[in-house]
Design a protein around this motif. Structure first.
Motif, mmCIF file in Angstrom:
data_model
loop_
_atom_site.group_PDB
_atom_site.id
_atom_site.type_symbol
_atom_site.label_atom_id
_atom_site.label_comp_id
_atom_site.label_asym_id
_atom_site.label_seq_id
_atom_site.Cartn_x
_atom_site.Cartn_y
_atom_site.Cartn_z
ATOM 1 N N ILE A 75 0.851 -1.188 0.000
ATOM 2 C CA ILE A 75 0.000 0.000 0.000
ATOM 3 C C ILE A 75 0.886 1.237 0.000
ATOM 4 O O ILE A 75 2.062 1.188 0.378
ATOM 5 N N ASN A 76 0.309 2.349 -0.374
ATOM 6 C CA ASN A 76 0.949 3.641 -0.224
ATOM 7 C C ASN A 76 0.321 4.272 1.014
ATOM 8 O O ASN A 76 -0.849 4.632 1.006
ATOM 9 N N ASN A 77 1.082 4.349 2.086
ATOM 10 C CA ASN A 77 0.594 4.851 3.366
ATOM 11 C C ASN A 77 1.172 6.242 3.609
ATOM 12 O O ASN A 77 2.289 6.376 4.097
ATOM 13 N N ASN A 78 0.420 7.284 3.220
ATOM 14 C CA ASN A 78 0.872 8.668 3.394
ATOM 15 C C ASN A 78 2.252 8.915 2.789
ATOM 16 O O ASN A 78 3.140 9.466 3.438
ATOM 17 N N GLY A 79 2.428 8.465 1.547
ATOM 18 C CA GLY A 79 3.695 8.686 0.854
ATOM 19 C C GLY A 79 4.761 7.660 1.145
ATOM 20 O O GLY A 79 5.914 7.822 0.745
ATOM 21 N N VAL A 80 4.410 6.606 1.862
ATOM 22 C CA VAL A 80 5.368 5.545 2.177
ATOM 23 C C VAL A 80 4.860 4.244 1.569
ATOM 24 O O VAL A 80 3.776 3.774 1.921
ATOM 25 N N LYS A 81 5.615 3.669 0.632
ATOM 26 C CA LYS A 81 5.259 2.380 0.030
ATOM 27 C C LYS A 81 5.603 1.299 1.042
ATOM 28 O O LYS A 81 6.740 1.196 1.495
ATOM 29 N N THR A 82 4.605 0.513 1.423
ATOM 30 C CA THR A 82 4.779 -0.495 2.462
ATOM 31 C C THR A 82 4.373 -1.862 1.932
ATOM 32 O O THR A 82 3.299 -2.021 1.358
ATOM 33 N N TYR A 83 5.262 -2.846 2.127
ATOM 34 C CA TYR A 83 5.034 -4.225 1.708
ATOM 35 C C TYR A 83 4.850 -5.090 2.949
ATOM 36 O O TYR A 83 5.528 -4.883 3.954
ATOM 37 N N GLY A 84 3.961 -6.088 2.870
ATOM 38 C CA GLY A 84 3.731 -6.985 4.001
ATOM 39 C C GLY A 84 3.906 -8.441 3.613
ATOM 40 O O GLY A 84 3.471 -8.864 2.533
ATOM 41 N N PHE A 85 4.543 -9.200 4.489
ATOM 42 C CA PHE A 85 4.791 -10.628 4.272
ATOM 43 C C PHE A 85 4.537 -11.396 5.563
ATOM 44 O O PHE A 85 4.728 -10.874 6.658
ATOM 45 N N ASN B 93 5.967 -12.109 10.915
ATOM 46 C CA ASN B 93 5.184 -11.099 10.211
ATOM 47 C C ASN B 93 6.094 -9.914 9.956
ATOM 48 O O ASN B 93 6.723 -9.404 10.891
ATOM 49 N N LEU B 94 6.175 -9.503 8.699
ATOM 50 C CA LEU B 94 7.153 -8.493 8.316
ATOM 51 C C LEU B 94 6.518 -7.373 7.520
ATOM 52 O O LEU B 94 5.693 -7.620 6.640
ATOM 53 N N GLU B 95 6.929 -6.156 7.833
ATOM 54 C CA GLU B 95 6.588 -4.994 7.015
ATOM 55 C C GLU B 95 7.878 -4.310 6.600
ATOM 56 O O GLU B 95 8.823 -4.203 7.394
ATOM 57 N N PHE B 96 7.897 -3.868 5.352
ATOM 58 C CA PHE B 96 9.028 -3.119 4.802
ATOM 59 C C PHE B 96 8.471 -1.837 4.211
ATOM 60 O O PHE B 96 7.514 -1.875 3.451
ATOM 61 N N ALA B 97 9.057 -0.702 4.556
ATOM 62 C CA ALA B 97 8.519 0.565 4.082
ATOM 63 C C ALA B 97 9.640 1.474 3.571
ATOM 64 O O ALA B 97 10.755 1.455 4.093
ATOM 65 N N THR B 98 9.304 2.265 2.569
ATOM 66 C CA THR B 98 10.223 3.265 2.038
ATOM 67 C C THR B 98 9.415 4.434 1.489
ATOM 68 O O THR B 98 8.315 4.222 0.970
ATOM 69 N N PRO B 99 9.912 5.640 1.611
ATOM 70 C CA PRO B 99 9.179 6.769 1.035
ATOM 71 C C PRO B 99 8.982 6.603 -0.468
ATOM 72 O O PRO B 99 9.883 6.131 -1.163
ATOM 73 N N VAL B 100 7.826 6.955 -0.947
ATOM 74 C CA VAL B 100 7.524 6.878 -2.378
ATOM 75 C C VAL B 100 8.206 8.050 -3.071
ATOM 76 O O VAL B 100 8.130 9.184 -2.615
ATOM 77 N N LYS B 101 8.921 7.745 -4.173
ATOM 78 C CA LYS B 101 9.588 8.796 -4.941
ATOM 79 C C LYS B 101 8.559 9.593 -5.718
ATOM 80 O O LYS B 101 7.632 9.039 -6.289
ATOM 81 N N LYS B 102 8.728 10.905 -5.706
ATOM 82 C CA LYS B 102 7.781 11.784 -6.396
ATOM 83 C C LYS B 102 8.320 12.226 -7.726
ATOM 84 O O LYS B 102 9.455 12.279 -7.977
#
Length: 190
Positions: free
Chosen positions: A140-150, A181-190
């Motif tokens: 998902i894109n969570n307030n400008g942060v792309k977050t992946y879940g595994f 349970n893992l989440e990985f997040a990084t700011p979305v490039k604009k």
């Protein structure tokens, strides 16, 4: 020749642009386990201090690589005396082998968002191949942060890693269930 060079450079640039390198979001990740106790109940625990590095270049995750390092001294089952015993030479021997490490070697799609992940697990100074179930929960894109879940699940035998070999299975089961349970997040490039 110049056209070929430009094409190769553009291809490399597009792969690099998609290349993703992540470290788990510690506030939303857990590396847990459970094992049978006295054949009538399960004891649950986790490693509080761990890092998971994920990198991939393909959207289908077929080239994803996971690398996990956990501090054995951060084991937590909720009972200090049990945790101290687990760190002792009777089980993990944390003074000698302070890290758990997993490096994935391959990921194969089973169906939909379910994968089989193979790799090498090092525990208590012993390295063995293991196969784990990997579920990609989406992104998902969570307030400008792309977050992946595994979610990662699997079973292993503690005896394969010389963990607690003097402890009878009737007291502590040989089969250990892993759940992460893992989440990985990084700011979305604009």
């Amino acid at each position: 020749m110049k056209k070929l060079f430009v094409t190769l450079m553009l291809t490399a640039a597009s792969l690099t642009a998609f290349a993703q390198n992540y470290t788990n979001d510690k506030a939303h990740s857990k590396l847990g386990f459970n094992v049978s106790h006295m054949t009538i109940s399960d004891v649950e625990g986790e490693f509080k201090n761990f890092d998971v590095h994920l990198n991939f270049t393909k959207e289908d995750l077929s080239d994803a690589k996971f690398h996990v390092v956990a501090d054995i001294n951060s084991i937590n089952t909720g009972i200090d005396a049990r945790d101290t015993h687990l760190k002792s030479p009777d089980f993990f021997n944390a003074a000698k082998n302070s890290k758990l490490e997993f490096s994935s070697k391959g990921i194969t799609r089973v169906k939909g968002n379910q994968f089989k992940m193979t790799g090498d697990l090092t525990l208590n100074g012993v390295t063995k191949p293991v196969a784990l179930n990997l579920i990609y929960n989406g992104s998902i894109n969570n307030n400008g942060v792309k977050t992946y879940g595994f979610t990662v699940k699997g079973n292993l035998k503690r005896s394969d890693f010389s963990v607690g070999t003097a402890i009878p299975e009737a007291v502590v089961g040989d089969e250990v269930t892993l759940t992460s349970n893992l989440e990985f997040a990084t700011p979305v490039k604009k």
